[in-house]
Scaffold this motif. Sequence first.
Motif, PDB file in Angstrom:
ATOM      1  N   GLN A 152      99.234   2.554 -29.682  1.00  0.00           N
ATOM      2  CA  GLN A 152     100.576   2.191 -29.235  1.00  0.00           C
ATOM      3  C   GLN A 152     101.497   3.396 -29.095  1.00  0.00           C
ATOM      4  OE1 GLN A 152     102.290  -1.373 -31.044  1.00  0.00           O
ATOM      5  NE2 GLN A 152     100.302  -1.920 -31.887  1.00  0.00           N
ATOM      6  N   SER A 153     100.947   4.581 -29.259  1.00  0.00           N
ATOM      7  CA  SER A 153     101.700   5.828 -29.083  1.00  0.00           C
ATOM      8  C   SER A 153     102.983   5.828 -29.904  1.00  0.00           C
ATOM      9  CB  SER A 153     102.020   6.062 -27.601  1.00  0.00           C
ATOM     10  OG  SER A 153     100.853   6.283 -26.867  1.00  0.00           O
ATOM     11  N   GLY A 154     102.839   5.957 -31.193  1.00  0.00           N
ATOM     12  CA  GLY A 154     103.997   5.980 -32.071  1.00  0.00           C
ATOM     13  C   GLY A 154     103.568   6.248 -33.501  1.00  0.00           C
ATOM     14  N   VAL A 155     104.421   5.850 -34.418  1.00  0.00           N
ATOM     15  CA  VAL A 155     104.222   6.155 -35.830  1.00  0.00           C
ATOM     16  C   VAL A 155     103.523   5.009 -36.548  1.00  0.00           C
ATOM     17  CG1 VAL A 155     105.447   6.550 -38.016  1.00  0.00           C
ATOM     18  CG2 VAL A 155     106.173   7.746 -35.926  1.00  0.00           C
ATOM     19  N   ALA A 156     102.654   5.355 -37.469  1.00  0.00           N
ATOM     20  CA  ALA A 156     102.100   4.412 -38.435  1.00  0.00           C
ATOM     21  C   ALA A 156     102.252   5.024 -39.821  1.00  0.00           C
ATOM     22  CB  ALA A 156     100.636   4.102 -38.140  1.00  0.00           C
ATOM     23  N   VAL A 157     102.591   4.186 -40.807  1.00  0.00           N
ATOM     24  CA  VAL A 157     102.860   4.672 -42.160  1.00  0.00           C
ATOM     25  C   VAL A 157     101.942   3.964 -43.150  1.00  0.00           C
ATOM     26  CG1 VAL A 157     104.607   4.967 -43.961  1.00  0.00           C
ATOM     27  CG2 VAL A 157     105.278   5.077 -41.546  1.00  0.00           C
ATOM     28  N   VAL A 158     101.331   4.734 -44.013  1.00  0.00           N
ATOM     29  CA  VAL A 158     100.530   4.190 -45.097  1.00  0.00           C
ATOM     30  C   VAL A 158     101.173   4.604 -46.418  1.00  0.00           C
ATOM     31  CG1 VAL A 158      98.310   4.211 -46.271  1.00  0.00           C
ATOM     32  CG2 VAL A 158      98.392   4.182 -43.772  1.00  0.00           C
ATOM     33  N   SER A 159     101.525   3.631 -47.240  1.00  0.00           N
ATOM     34  CA  SER A 159     102.066   3.891 -48.580  1.00  0.00           C
ATOM     35  C   SER A 159     100.919   3.823 -49.584  1.00  0.00           C
ATOM     36  CB  SER A 159     103.141   2.868 -48.934  1.00  0.00           C
ATOM     37  OG  SER A 159     104.184   2.872 -47.978  1.00  0.00           O
ATOM     38  N   LEU A 160     100.794   4.884 -50.400  1.00  0.00           N
ATOM     39  CA  LEU A 160      99.647   4.987 -51.304  1.00  0.00           C
ATOM     40  C   LEU A 160     100.118   5.450 -52.678  1.00  0.00           C
ATOM     41  CD1 LEU A 160      96.541   4.967 -51.690  1.00  0.00           C
ATOM     42  CD2 LEU A 160      96.548   7.367 -50.927  1.00  0.00           C
ATOM     43  N   PRO A 161     100.048   4.585 -53.700  1.00  0.00           N
ATOM     44  CA  PRO A 161     100.400   5.020 -55.064  1.00  0.00           C
ATOM     45  C   PRO A 161      99.488   6.143 -55.527  1.00  0.00           C
ATOM     46  CG  PRO A 161     100.300   2.617 -54.920  1.00  0.00           C
ATOM     47  CD  PRO A 161      99.718   3.143 -53.643  1.00  0.00           C
ATOM     48  N   GLY A 162     100.063   7.070 -56.280  1.00  0.00           N
ATOM     49  CA  GLY A 162      99.293   8.216 -56.736  1.00  0.00           C
ATOM     50  C   GLY A 162      98.106   7.838 -57.590  1.00  0.00           C
ATOM     51  N   ASP A 163      98.259   6.794 -58.431  1.00  0.00           N
ATOM     52  CA  ASP A 163      97.139   6.414 -59.300  1.00  0.00           C
ATOM     53  C   ASP A 163      95.994   5.811 -58.503  1.00  0.00           C
ATOM     54  OD1 ASP A 163      99.052   4.247 -58.931  1.00  0.00           O
ATOM     55  OD2 ASP A 163      97.802   3.068 -60.302  1.00  0.00           O
ATOM     56  N   VAL A 164      96.324   5.068 -57.434  1.00  0.00           N
ATOM     57  CA  VAL A 164      95.276   4.507 -56.580  1.00  0.00           C
ATOM     58  C   VAL A 164      94.550   5.636 -55.832  1.00  0.00           C
ATOM     59  CG1 VAL A 164      94.786   2.973 -54.631  1.00  0.00           C
ATOM     60  CG2 VAL A 164      96.504   2.322 -56.339  1.00  0.00           C
ATOM     61  N   ALA A 165      95.310   6.640 -55.390  1.00  0.00           N
ATOM     62  CA  ALA A 165      94.700   7.771 -54.677  1.00  0.00           C
ATOM     63  C   ALA A 165      93.693   8.503 -55.550  1.00  0.00           C
ATOM     64  CB  ALA A 165      95.787   8.732 -54.210  1.00  0.00           C
ATOM     65  N   ALA A 166      93.913   8.528 -56.863  1.00  0.00           N
ATOM     66  CA  ALA A 166      93.033   9.269 -57.773  1.00  0.00           C
ATOM     67  C   ALA A 166      91.806   8.482 -58.198  1.00  0.00           C
ATOM     68  CB  ALA A 166      93.819   9.699 -59.008  1.00  0.00           C
ATOM     69  N   GLU A 167      91.759   7.171 -57.905  1.00  0.00           N
ATOM     70  CA  GLU A 167      90.640   6.337 -58.330  1.00  0.00           C
ATOM     71  C   GLU A 167      89.412   6.554 -57.445  1.00  0.00           C
ATOM     72  OE1 GLU A 167      91.653   2.247 -58.674  1.00  0.00           O
ATOM     73  OE2 GLU A 167      93.434   2.613 -59.899  1.00  0.00           O
ATOM     74  N   PRO A 168      88.230   6.186 -57.946  1.00  0.00           N
ATOM     75  CA  PRO A 168      87.024   6.289 -57.117  1.00  0.00           C
ATOM     76  C   PRO A 168      87.112   5.366 -55.903  1.00  0.00           C
ATOM     77  CG  PRO A 168      86.456   6.051 -59.438  1.00  0.00           C
ATOM     78  CD  PRO A 168      87.917   5.777 -59.337  1.00  0.00           C
TER      79      PRO A 168
END
Length: 580
Positions: A152-168
Amino acid sequence: MAKQTVAEQFIDILVRAGVRRLYGVVGDSLNPVVDAIRRNSAIDWIQVRHEETAAFAAGAEAQLTGRLAACAGSCGPGNLHLINGLYDAHRSMAPVLALASHIPSSEIGTSYFQETHPDRLFSECSHYSELISSTKQMPRVLQTAIQHAVGQSGVAVVSLPGDVAAEPAPERAFEHALVTSRPSVRPGDEEIDALARMVDAADKVTLFCGSGTAGAHAEVMEFAERVKSPVGHALRGKEWIQYDNPYDVGMSGLLGYGAAYEATHECDLLILLGTDFPYSAFLPDDVRIVQVDVRPEHLGRRTKLDLAVWGDVRETLRCLTPRVREKSSRRFLDRMLKKHADALEGVVRAYTRKVEKHVPIHPEYVASVLDEEAADDAVFTVDTGMCNVWAARYLTPNGRRRVIGSFSHGSMANALPQAIGAQFMDRGRQIVSMSGDGGFSMLMGDFLTLVQYDLPVKVVLFNNSSLGMVELEMMVSGLPAYGTTNHNPDFSAIARAAGAYGVRVEKPKQLRGALRDAFRHKGPALVDVVTDPNALSIPPKISAEMVSGFALSAGKIVLDGGVGRMVQMARSNLRNIPRV
């Protein structure tokens, strides 16, 4: 072997989507992602001084390449700083993926330290904004976000908690082939035939072109020749359509010049090609209008249409041109070309008469000399305000140069951050930031980013010690200028103190040499040019309706702006008029 984390999986997917840089500022919730980048040689972390710069830089990279770019901010205040640059990228149709890292997942909804709700906050400036609250959502949410941004030629945003990012990362995660480019869109035969009938029935056709004509220069020229049509453009269409254009009649709108306004109002049929031109006061209401756009939501939202055509400009014209009858009369085209040349001749004296003795320096003169000295493939990033005027009227497009600005969102302070993204994309290309003193000083901290990465960006600072466009708005409203004066330092001294090349120019005879020296310098450089704050500009047509809400000036208090080398092009186009 250690199991891959969500952060590592996130970065691997970005790399697979073609992302080579992630612009941002580090922070606790973002640390797992930044560390994943540290250990991945296929992508670089670009440390800027302000997250707004990160978003502008990613947006500029995406506009120049047409490919996905990315930026990131840490939780709360960190990712909030992204929002202005993301608005600009979204409205510029630049495919950008933004990572908004988040507070610990167990604390969401408790008014925790730095808590915001980024999945809600960014919804208005994105096609997609979602929270990953579980590892099981990866990689599907990220893949979906990427395809929204690209598709769609624009912005997409992903919100990611730091603790989830560190999990396997989850085992046997579902990963699919990513779409990283857009298809062409061809209108249906019914719409093409209807448009062909309208063209054949019209005696006088005018084309008005926007950024959607990118890649369609040859098709527009072929169609204009077939129907003997003047070709005008909006600001975002200038770089794509004005060069090598024997049908050029200039630009309409608030920064307009030439005969584009007359050509759009005196025709029988106006065809809007790939433009979402926002100023309806400059569009006619008594001629038939057709709009061609690849974004169907753009069709008819600025003016009443007699026909709406959903499709790429290039594909549409490829289908349309063979179906229309060639017109024999050039009367309307030639009359508009002569009007255009006469209009440009009438204002060109504003920057050619006694400019070499005028102090403070005419900004028109600065822009015209910059246009002459810059490389043929230079990328110009342009601050909002009076720099837009000088870029619109003085930068000469040639099919290789690019001009990037906050042309749809209208943000201050965009030029320097966008120059950063442009230069990272290609260190060997000349990148010129046309900055105003107000915009430059707003995000001046990221001049240090140029020094830190030794980016050879050349900042040409139009320093009139004022917010010129805002001052103009006040004048139009009958208000005295107030709160618009900047007490500025010697910016060149600041540049030198930061470790860059810096020179201050106060006399016209110093200008050309200063620009040449800056362009020859191998690293970052700043040319601080003291310009005349009274040099303002007016569009070719003004009405009471146009004045409302924007900066238009009364002729008695401002100067007409010149038009640079465009007058030469206009005069050369007159040679195309057959002699009888």
